[in-house]
Design a protein around this motif. Structure first.
Motif, PDB file in Angstrom:
ATOM      1  N   GLN A   3       4.812  -2.561   6.148  1.00 38.30           N
ATOM      2  CA  GLN A   3       3.661  -2.365   5.269  1.00 38.30           C
ATOM      3  C   GLN A   3       4.157  -1.953   3.886  1.00 38.30           C
ATOM      4  N   VAL A   5       3.017  -0.447   0.121  1.00 37.41           N
ATOM      5  CA  VAL A   5       1.983   0.283  -0.600  1.00 37.41           C
ATOM      6  C   VAL A   5       2.432   0.485  -2.037  1.00 37.41           C
ATOM      7  N   GLU A   6       1.664  -0.089  -2.949  1.00 41.89           N
ATOM      8  CA  GLU A   6       1.963   0.020  -4.365  1.00 41.89           C
ATOM      9  C   GLU A   6       1.174   1.183  -4.983  1.00 41.89           C
ATOM     10  N   CYS A  22       6.657   1.013  -5.072  1.00 36.07           N
ATOM     11  CA  CYS A  22       6.260   0.253  -3.895  1.00 36.07           C
ATOM     12  C   CYS A  22       7.047   0.806  -2.713  1.00 36.07           C
ATOM     13  N   TYR A  98       1.723  -6.301  -7.529  1.00 38.57           N
ATOM     14  CA  TYR A  98       2.057  -6.275  -6.117  1.00 38.57           C
ATOM     15  C   TYR A  98       3.576  -6.331  -5.934  1.00 38.57           C
ATOM     16  N   TRP A 112       0.728  -8.886   2.034  1.00 37.80           N
ATOM     17  CA  TRP A 112       0.502  -8.310   0.716  1.00 37.80           C
ATOM     18  C   TRP A 112      -0.277  -6.997   0.834  1.00 37.80           C
ATOM     19  N   GLY A 113       0.121  -6.027   0.024  1.00 34.29           N
ATOM     20  CA  GLY A 113      -0.630  -4.784  -0.051  1.00 34.29           C
ATOM     21  C   GLY A 113      -1.837  -4.951  -0.953  1.00 34.29           C
ATOM     22  N   GLN A 114      -2.461  -3.847  -1.271  1.00 36.45           N
ATOM     23  CA  GLN A 114      -3.658  -3.893  -2.108  1.00 36.45           C
ATOM     24  C   GLN A 114      -3.314  -3.953  -3.592  1.00 36.45           C
TER      25      GLN A 114
END
Length: 122
Positions: A3, A5-6, A22, A98, A112-114
């Motif tokens: 996973q 996370v940015e 990230c 991202y 892809w993260g948010q």
């Protein structure tokens, strides 16, 4: 499964700076992260996602012409984190940023993260 996370985005005036992070987590993320090339991407409204900067597992870096000399990508394998230092920001840098990575430079093997929103405006 890794996973991503940015974080670190925000509103900044033209000429300002931001540092994006990230972080990778999940099963075997540490080994996977160390072996992966990583990259930062961005997507502006109405435009396709574009590659901004990459860093290989060995630390070699490459940049899109539009950010060369202003952005710096780096990685901390002990923290499973890749960074993007952005200086001299311009309104055209406004986008959602991202990260992603994989076995080769430019690979996007993970979900892809948010993303993190960067807005450059006076």
């Amino acid at each position: 499964q890794v996973q991503l996370v940015e974080s670190g985005g925000g509103l900044v005036q033209p000429g300002g700076s931001l540092r994006l992070s990230c972080a990778a987590s999940g099963r075997a993320s540490g080994i996977i992260f160390r072996l992966n090339a990583m990259g930062w991407y961005r997507q502006a409204p109405g435009k396709q996602r574009e590659l901004v900067a990459t860093i290989s597992s060995g630390g070699s870096t490459n940049y899109a012409d539009s950010v060369k000399g202003r952005f710096t990508i780096s990685r901390d394998n002990a923290k499973n984190t890749v960074y993007l230092q952005m200086n001299s920001l311009q309104p055209e840098d406004t986008a959602v940023y991202y990260c992603n990575g994989g076995p080769r430079v430019g690979s996007t093997s993970h979900s892809w993260g948010q993303g993190t929103q960067v807005t450059v405006s006076s």
